[in-house]
Design a protein around this motif. Structure first.
Motif, short mmCIF file in Angstrom:
data_model
loop_
_atom_site.label_atom_id
_atom_site.label_comp_id
_atom_site.label_asym_id
_atom_site.label_seq_id
_atom_site.Cartn_x
_atom_site.Cartn_y
_atom_site.Cartn_z
N LYS A 79 115.11 27.07 25.28
CA LYS A 79 116.04 26.63 26.33
C LYS A 79 116.33 25.13 26.21
O LYS A 79 117.47 24.69 26.35
N SER A 172 125.35 30.14 27.65
CA SER A 172 124.27 30.84 26.97
C SER A 172 122.93 30.54 27.64
O SER A 172 122.09 31.43 27.83
N SER A 173 122.76 29.29 28.02
CA SER A 173 121.53 28.89 28.72
C SER A 173 121.42 29.59 30.06
O SER A 173 120.33 29.98 30.49
N TYR A 176 120.20 32.99 29.53
CA TYR A 176 118.79 32.89 29.12
C TYR A 176 117.89 32.61 30.33
O TYR A 176 116.75 33.07 30.38
#
Length: 299
Positions: A79, A172-173, A176
């Protein structure tokens, strides 16, 4: 409840963006980023120290930090790598582009999150949500037309590509984060503490090559109060965002869209403070983005 926590996160993110624009003006982006992350880490570390020396008091007030495995540390490092890349691109773009252009483009982040939520988490959108997301994308395209009047040609400006890349990595983070919070069962403060710690290590490594060895770059750096404010405001926003994600009913696609309401502060207040151009024309696509967010919340 998780929607209200998302709105609180959006409020702190909007204030964070204003302070960030102030912090990078005339400054190298990378050391500013290190300063903001470090100040945020010091802020959250005070609660960590409190939990070590006064564990009962800390646990009663929700400051409990988990003991995590090496594999969980590895997932947090991933991350940190994703968000470091996103921030490096975003800070460079913010330094060279108007905040009234940068923030709305980042508002397209929910679209990427939306796609990921469908294929990864099997979240099922309805008609209103489809309309809302595509309305957000259309509004961002309108911003590109306005940007040309400020001398910003989207197809030829490398900082436009930088902010698009930052937006994709940030989305995307966000996807996640749901895995870290709900699958690995990390609580917000534990994730924040170790995420900041590893991000600082990554930034120090980068700056040891690009900034620390050069005396003239170090001399040109100007420390501002806003650097500290950015770090603290970001930690506050992340805390409420992660708390919202702890709710099993929270939908990452909706939460990501709710966070975009931060653009009200960036475009309306930021446009006035930094005296940027075409503020009235930017209200049209701004309304489109807000309408898109509303449709998602209504759905």
């Amino acid at each position: 409840m998780w929607m209200y926590l998302g709105l609180l996160a959006a409020l702190f993110l909007g204030l964070h963006n204003l302070c960030k624009k102030h912090a990078v003006r005339g400054n190298e982006s990378f050391p500013v980023l290190l300063g903001t992350v470090a100040s945020g880490f010091i802020f959250i570390a005070t609660f960590y120290v409190l939990s070590v020396f006064y564990p009962e008091y800390a646990q009663q007030h929700g400051y409990n930090f988990q003991n995590i495995s090496w594999s969980q540390h590895g997932f947090i490092v991933i991350k940190s790598l994703i968000m470091t890349g996103s921030w490096l691109l975003a800070y460079q773009a913010l330094k060279h582009l108007p905040i009234t252009i940068v923030t709305p483009i980042r508002s397209a982040g929910p679209f990427f999150t939306f796609i990921g939520a469908i294929f990864i988490y099997k979240e099922a959108p309805n008609t209103y949500q489809w309309v809302g997301f595509f309305l957000i994308i259309f509004s961002v395209l309108l911003y590109s037309k306005i940007g040309k009047k400020e001398g910003i040609v989207f197809k030829k400006n490398k900082y436009i590509f930088a902010i698009i890349g930052a937006t994709f990595l940030g989305a995307s983070s966000g996807l996640y984060d749901k895995f870290l919070i709900q699958s690995l069962n990390l609580n917000p403060q534990t994730l924040q503490f170790w995420f900041c710690f590893y991000t600082i290590l990554i930034l120090i490594l980068i700056l040891s090559i690009t900034w620390f060895p050069y005396k003239h770059k170090r001399a040109a750096f100007k420390f501002r109060w806003s650097i500290i404010a950015v770090g603290i405001l970001l930690q506050a926003a992340d805390y409420f965002y992660f708390k919202a994600l702890q709710d099993p009913e929270a939908l990452i696609m909706l939460l990501s869209a709710i966070k975009r309401s931060q653009i009200l502060i960036a475009v309306l207040v930021g446009g006035i403070i930094f005296k940027e151009q075409n503020k009235r024309k930017k209200l049209v696509p701004l309304f489109g983005i807000l309408l898109g967010v509303f449709l998602i919340l209504y759905a």
